[in-house]
Design an enzyme around this catalytic site. Structure first.
Site, mmCIF file in Angstrom:
data_model
loop_
_atom_site.group_PDB
_atom_site.id
_atom_site.type_symbol
_atom_site.label_atom_id
_atom_site.label_comp_id
_atom_site.label_asym_id
_atom_site.label_seq_id
_atom_site.Cartn_x
_atom_site.Cartn_y
_atom_site.Cartn_z
ATOM 1 N N ASP A 130 0.839 -1.196 0.000
ATOM 2 C CA ASP A 130 0.000 0.000 0.000
ATOM 3 C C ASP A 130 0.878 1.252 0.000
ATOM 4 O OD1 ASP A 130 -2.352 1.438 0.005
ATOM 5 O OD2 ASP A 130 -2.502 1.476 2.186
ATOM 6 N N PHE A 132 1.294 5.649 -0.536
ATOM 7 C CA PHE A 132 0.912 6.821 0.276
ATOM 8 C C PHE A 132 1.055 8.024 -0.656
ATOM 9 C CE2 PHE A 132 2.604 9.368 4.213
ATOM 10 C CZ PHE A 132 1.344 9.586 4.745
ATOM 11 N N HIS A 137 -3.459 13.845 1.478
ATOM 12 C CA HIS A 137 -3.608 12.854 2.546
ATOM 13 C C HIS A 137 -2.347 12.813 3.411
ATOM 14 C CE1 HIS A 137 -4.819 9.233 4.640
ATOM 15 N NE2 HIS A 137 -3.730 8.600 4.247
ATOM 16 N N ARG A 146 1.405 13.883 13.749
ATOM 17 C CA ARG A 146 2.743 14.342 14.133
ATOM 18 C C ARG A 146 2.854 15.835 14.379
ATOM 19 N NH1 ARG A 146 2.935 9.935 10.871
ATOM 20 N NH2 ARG A 146 2.518 11.124 8.983
ATOM 21 N N GLU A 203 -10.503 3.779 4.167
ATOM 22 C CA GLU A 203 -9.619 4.600 3.335
ATOM 23 C C GLU A 203 -9.990 4.405 1.877
ATOM 24 O OE1 GLU A 203 -5.466 5.472 5.696
ATOM 25 O OE2 GLU A 203 -5.530 3.651 4.486
ATOM 26 N N GLU A 205 -9.298 4.173 -1.678
ATOM 27 C CA GLU A 205 -8.106 3.919 -2.487
ATOM 28 C C GLU A 205 -8.511 3.231 -3.782
ATOM 29 O OE1 GLU A 205 -4.599 2.339 -0.763
ATOM 30 O OE2 GLU A 205 -5.134 2.868 1.292
ATOM 31 N N ASP A 237 -8.969 0.330 2.354
ATOM 32 C CA ASP A 237 -7.965 -0.116 3.325
ATOM 33 C C ASP A 237 -8.479 0.256 4.718
ATOM 34 O OD1 ASP A 237 -5.605 -0.900 4.575
ATOM 35 O OD2 ASP A 237 -4.563 0.974 4.125
ATOM 36 N N ARG A 241 -7.674 3.527 13.699
ATOM 37 C CA ARG A 241 -6.744 4.642 13.940
ATOM 38 C C ARG A 241 -6.134 4.625 15.335
ATOM 39 N NH1 ARG A 241 -5.489 5.731 8.882
ATOM 40 N NH2 ARG A 241 -7.262 6.472 7.654
ATOM 41 N N GLN A 244 -3.458 1.907 15.176
ATOM 42 C CA GLN A 244 -2.388 2.397 14.295
ATOM 43 C C GLN A 244 -1.513 3.447 14.981
ATOM 44 O OE1 GLN A 244 -3.967 4.247 10.741
ATOM 45 N NE2 GLN A 244 -1.963 4.904 10.006
ATOM 46 N N TYR A 248 2.506 2.274 15.339
ATOM 47 C CA TYR A 248 3.223 2.491 14.071
ATOM 48 C C TYR A 248 4.653 3.005 14.233
ATOM 49 C CZ TYR A 248 2.952 7.637 13.465
ATOM 50 O OH TYR A 248 3.115 8.986 13.555
ATOM 51 N N LYS A 257 -4.222 -2.245 10.344
ATOM 52 C CA LYS A 257 -4.730 -2.295 8.971
ATOM 53 C C LYS A 257 -4.846 -3.710 8.407
ATOM 54 C CE LYS A 257 -3.049 2.294 7.750
ATOM 55 N NZ LYS A 257 -4.051 2.964 6.885
ATOM 56 N N THR A 261 -9.199 -5.757 4.122
ATOM 57 C CA THR A 261 -9.057 -4.796 3.020
ATOM 58 C C THR A 261 -10.035 -5.274 1.963
ATOM 59 O OG1 THR A 261 -6.699 -4.599 3.523
ATOM 60 C CG2 THR A 261 -7.414 -3.784 1.372
ATOM 61 N N THR A 354 -4.536 6.403 0.187
ATOM 62 C CA THR A 354 -5.795 7.135 0.301
ATOM 63 C C THR A 354 -5.810 8.314 -0.669
ATOM 64 O OG1 THR A 354 -5.771 6.529 2.609
ATOM 65 C CG2 THR A 354 -7.312 8.251 1.965
ATOM 66 N N GLU A 368 -9.432 12.256 8.363
ATOM 67 C CA GLU A 368 -9.331 13.610 7.808
ATOM 68 C C GLU A 368 -10.677 14.333 7.832
ATOM 69 O OE1 GLU A 368 -6.724 13.706 4.032
ATOM 70 O OE2 GLU A 368 -7.244 11.610 4.306
HETATM 71 O O1 LIG Z 1 0.751 9.200 8.081
HETATM 72 C C1 LIG Z 1 0.654 8.119 8.686
HETATM 73 O O2 LIG Z 1 1.306 7.831 9.675
HETATM 74 C C2 LIG Z 1 -0.288 7.088 8.221
HETATM 75 C C3 LIG Z 1 -1.001 7.207 7.127
HETATM 76 C C4 LIG Z 1 -1.969 6.182 6.751
HETATM 77 O O3 LIG Z 1 -2.639 5.524 7.531
HETATM 78 C C5 LIG Z 1 -2.201 6.021 5.342
HETATM 79 C C6 LIG Z 1 -1.826 4.727 4.698
HETATM 80 O O4 LIG Z 1 -2.330 3.611 4.928
HETATM 81 C C7 LIG Z 1 -1.302 4.994 3.353
HETATM 82 C C8 LIG Z 1 -2.376 5.629 2.544
HETATM 83 O O5 LIG Z 1 -3.482 5.087 2.517
HETATM 84 O O6 LIG Z 1 -2.123 6.679 1.908
HETATM 85 CA CA LIG Z 2 -3.947 2.939 3.114
HETATM 86 MG MG LIG Z 3 -5.998 -2.739 5.028
#
Ligand SMILES: O=C(O)/C=C/C(=O)CC(=O)CC(=O)O
Ligand SMILES: [Ca+2]
Ligand SMILES: [Mg+2]
Length: 420
Positions: A130, A132, A137, A146, A203, A205, A237, A241, A244, A248, A257, A261, A354, A368
């Site tokens: 996956d 990004f 996004h 962050r 998400e 996608e 996806d 949250r 995650q 992460y 995740k 899916t 996303t 978001e």
């Molecule tokens: O920015 C992050 O820490 C996490 C972002 C996501 O959860 C998005 C991810 O799965 C990738 C995406 O769908 O763009």
């Molecule tokens: Ca994703």
């Molecule tokens: Mg998934």
């Protein structure tokens, strides 16, 4: 003159003769799965077409690729076979071609009402990655997870960022999704909690379905990457949250995740999407040479997210986005994936990430849209921050042609409660 089929196709249908997406179906509960192509409200059974000897071109004449329970073998044959299949099928289904049109017994065996068949995963997915690739996004996630210092990490502008997803839990549209349990992000000095996710999200996608792929150690050139992509599906996806956000750091998404899916059943080919190609956004800084494409393409695919809130009948549209919002193209994603020598195989799935646009009503997930739960959405007389048990989420995707659509149908899933 717009190409027309002898099969009646409603002007709003996603599946006119210009599309011809591929899926895998079961005609009856006990029968063998087999490949088909969507045309209007029908599925054309490709095993029947093949056994009638109607694939008569050099690549497909003696092939058993349509006598298979998935499309992997056909995908492995590559673009010459895909083009041959498309032109054979477009001719076979066209209004002025009598072979199928005027043979009622063959027609009855070959064309099955779509409402009566069961759609299955069209491919055996060995690996799923996956990306990004939407800047909007990436920025919004950065701000939420962050903070405002550096919402988009500087590496993002140089490499298509991705994580390795979980192929085993990819399911076909219509499959229920069980709310995952896990460790949730503690607030302040508290300990993490354990239990059903409190921040279940979708998400929006799309995903590229890999064709022939490459040998281990032999990267795919970015300018040849399109020959390795059979087509696209819609993809959800699903993301927890709270799980995650806690897990992460530092290795990226894991259990937040991997519990599910969802993909849509029909793979729309790049050939069918070609009339809707558009220039991808300018990349600044320019990418390194191995990612610099002679032609950098996106596709004008309108995307919509709807929710049917638990206990209600009507769907509320909560987001409208477009595939053109991707910064990194699917060909750059594929080339980057192989640049270290990693091999891709037929049926691998590459999620785009996303697809959020710049406007708040084009954001591709609830994280978001509700800004991590701070701004509830109103829908159908109720509100949502994250998904509740019984909510159904569905995506649609469609390209508008001159007098026809090339669409993806639906990608849907309903949330079931966590086990006690
Ligand atoms: O920015 C992050 O820490 C996490 C972002 C996501 O959860 C998005 C991810 O799965 C990738 C995406 O769908 O763009
Ligand atoms: Ca994703
Ligand atoms: Mg998934």
């Amino acid at each position: 003159m717009v190409l027309k089929s002898f099969v009646e196709v409603h002007p709003d249908s996603h599946f006119p003769i210009q599309n011809l997406p591929y899926g895998v179906f079961k005609a009856e509960p006990g029968s063998e799965p087999r490949p088909g192509v969507a045309i209007g409200d029908y599925v054309l059974d490709l095993a029947v077409v093949a056994s009638a000897g109607l694939f008569d071109g050099p690549n497909l004449k003696n092939s058993d690729c349509f006598n298979q329970p998935n499309l992997n073998k056909f995908l492995g044959l590559g673009r010459p076979a895909w083009k041959e299949a498309r032109s054979t099928l477009q001719k076979l289904l066209s209004a002025d071609e009598p072979i199928l049109r005027d043979n009622s017994s063959l027609r009855q065996r070959a064309l099955l009402p779509m409402g009566k068949v069961q759609m299955l995963l069209p491919i055996a997915i060995g690996d799923y990655t996956d990306f990004f690739a939407s800047k909007h996004h990436a920025k919004n996630c950065g701000l939420i997870f962050r903070g405002p210092e550096n919402p988009i990490n500087p590496n993002w502008f140089h490499i298509p960022i991705a994580y390795h997803g979980r192929a085993s839990s990819i399911v076909i549209s219509g499959t229920d999704i069980i709310r995952p349990r896990g460790q949730g992000h503690p607030t302040g000095n508290a300990l993490p909690y354990f239990g059903p996710s409190r921040k279940l999200d979708f998400e929006l996608e799309m995903a590229a379905v890999v064709g022939p792929g490459n040998e281990l150690g032999k990267p795919v050139d970015v300018n040849e990457a399109a020959d390795h992509i059979f087509g696209l599906v819609l993809m959800n996806d699903w993301s927890a949250r709270d799980i995650q956000a806690w897990e992460y750091v530092p290795l990226g998404p894991f259990l937040g995740k991997s519990f599910g899916t969802t993909i849509s059943p029909w793979i729309v080919t790049l050939d069918a999407l070609e009339p809707f190609a558009s220039d991808a956004p300018e990349q600044n800084p320019p990418p390194l040479p191995y990612l610099a494409e002679k032609e950098s393409k996106n596709y004008d695919i309108s995307l919509q997210v709807s929710i049917v809130p638990a206990g209600q009948k009507d769907a509320c549209i909560i987001s409208r986005s477009n595939f053109t919002h991707l910064y990194w193209t699917i060909t750059q994603q594929l080339a980057h994936h192989t640049i270290n020598g990693c091999n891709l195989r037929p049926g691998d799935l590459l999620g785009t990430g996303t697809i959020s646009g710049p406007e708040p009503d084009s954001y591709g997930c609830l994280l978001e849209l509700t800004w991590n739960g701070q701004k509830p959405l109103s829908l159908g007389g109720t509100t949502r921050t994250f998904l509740e048990d019984g909510d159904e989420v569905f995506f649609t995707g469609c390209c508008k042609g001159d007098g026809y659509n090339v669409g993806f149908g639906r990608c849907s899933g309903k949330i079931l409660p966590s086990p006690p």
